[in-house]
Design a protein around this motif. Structure first.
Motif, PDB file in Angstrom:
ATOM      1  N   SER A  83       0.838   6.258  -7.146  1.00 10.09           N
ATOM      2  CA  SER A  83      -0.493   7.307  -7.383  1.00 10.09           C
ATOM      3  C   SER A  83      -0.360   8.569  -7.319  1.00 10.09           C
TER       4      SER A  83
ATOM      5  N   ASP B 108      -5.958   3.957   3.321  1.00  7.57           N
ATOM      6  CA  ASP B 108      -5.776   2.457   3.345  1.00  7.57           C
ATOM      7  C   ASP B 108      -4.525   2.021   3.839  1.00  7.57           C
TER       8      ASP B 108
ATOM      9  N   ARG C 117       0.694  -1.342   0.151  1.00  5.37           N
ATOM     10  CA  ARG C 117      -0.001  -0.100  -0.025  1.00  5.37           C
ATOM     11  C   ARG C 117       0.942   1.150   0.030  1.00  5.37           C
TER      12      ARG C 117
ATOM     13  N   HIS D 101       1.937   1.658  -3.466  1.00  8.40           N
ATOM     14  CA  HIS D 101       0.869   2.127  -4.098  1.00  8.40           C
ATOM     15  C   HIS D 101       0.610   3.761  -4.059  1.00  8.40           C
ATOM     16  N   LEU D 102       0.771   4.052  -2.857  1.00 12.48           N
ATOM     17  CA  LEU D 102       0.419   5.581  -2.597  1.00 12.48           C
ATOM     18  C   LEU D 102       1.484   6.172  -3.432  1.00 12.48           C
TER      19      LEU D 102
ATOM     20  N   ASP E 292      -5.974   6.590  -0.548  1.00 10.67           N
ATOM     21  CA  ASP E 292      -4.667   5.460  -0.529  1.00 10.67           C
ATOM     22  C   ASP E 292      -4.069   5.918   0.847  1.00 10.67           C
TER      23      ASP E 292
END
Length: 322
Positions: A200, A217, A193, A196-197, A214
């Motif tokens: 993004s 999460d 995660r 992913h942040l 994000d």
């Protein structure tokens, strides 16, 4: 020398990115100042400003002392790999309450025999994991707070997309580096995660709802990891080793608060999704509504575990002395 982005400098020094930009800008102006007297005066003022900004976050003597490691364990407490926030002073957010800092304060007031008993039951590895989760959650909330503020017009928080990417990448790097210490970090999905942040932010601005989701999460993944680690720490306190003790009571309170944080984060995510579904007439969701309480909780875990370790180590040192 390779340059370091201001967003990463802010992450490492636990300073807002806009303060880093301002300091760098002031330093650049100083380099162009001609009159020696004026330069000396401005350098002195800048040194004083830097000292005031860094004093709460850089305690070199304490940092070196921590390098000695944990009480009777190969695992370092704390596990290094992320910047450490300053310990709150009395009356500040995160000051001793009913959690681990209060337990540590009670330890410091007790005699060596009592502390030696507590030292034998202290779940070192489990609490190192708890501290790790709280440390990364603290920095995740720092990111979320600055990202939210950056979306307001005329905000004093200038958290640009470039700064946000640098901050998120540094956070993801440190999480990935800490994962081998505790397999539960990887199983918590926090590393994925975090990456992913960071990815993004290549397409979305920090203040967008996509980044807000994000960030929530990631905070949730860390919250679940922290709750599991607290459960393991409580399980380590068997009836023979301290069930019903002051430490067990403190950990039980921390575990209750860990679940409360998770519920609040899930509710926040749900509220944000509901608001998005009614756009453009959606109701504003205050993304910062629980930050103060969560920060106090994270700081209690981080510095409570440190303080308890220090108190227990002092007892051991006194017993082994002349």
């Amino acid at each position: 020398m390779e340059s370091v982005p201001p967003g990463e400098i802010g992450y490492e020094l636990t300073l807002p990115a806009h303060e880093v930009h301002r300091t760098l800008r002031d330093a650049g102006e100083l380099l162009g100042a001609a009159p020696p007297d004026a330069l000396d005066a401005r350098l002195g003022a800048l040194r004083a400003e830097l000292a005031a900004a860094l004093e709460p976050v850089l305690d070199l003597e304490a940092g070196l002392a921590r390098l000695s490691g944990a009480i009777g364990s190969r695992l370092p407490v704390p596990p290094y790999g992320a910047p450490e926030p300053a310990a709150p002073r009395p009356g500040e957010v995160g000051a001793p309450g009913s959690g681990l800092r209060a337990y540590a304060a009670g330890l410091a007031a007790r005699g060596i025999p009592y502390r030696m008993v507590e030292r034998a039951r202290f779940p070192v590895a489990e609490l190192a994991a708890v501290r790790l989760g709280a440390l990364f959650a603290f920095h995740t909330d720092r990111f979320r707070r600055d990202a939210e503020r950056s979306g307001f017009p005329n905000s004093a928080c200038d958290f640009t997309a470039v700064d946000a990417r640098a901050f998120a990448r540094a956070l993801a790097r440190d999480l990935a580096g800490a994962a081998p210490l505790f397999g539960a970090v990887t199983r918590s999905d926090a590393v994925r995660r975090a990456h992913h942040l960071a990815s993004s932010l290549e397409r979305d601005d920090p203040h967008t709802n996509e980044i807000a989701h994000d960030g929530i999460d990631l905070a949730l993944a860390l919250g679940e990891f922290r709750r599991r680690s607290l459960d393991l720490a409580l399980q380590a306190l068997s009836p023979r080793r301290g069930e019903g003790s002051a430490l067990a009571e403190a950990l039980s309170r921390c575990a209750f608060d860990a679940e409360r944080v998770i519920v609040q984060l899930r509710t926040l995510s749900s509220d944000l999704s509901a608001a998005e579904s009614t756009l453009p007439d959606g109701v504003y969701v205050d993304m910062a509504r629980d930050f103060a309480a969560h920060e106090a909780y994270h700081l209690d875990l981080i510095h409570g575990i440190d303080a308890a370790r220090d108190a227990l180590s002092e007892g051991a040192a006194a017993r082994s002395g002349p």
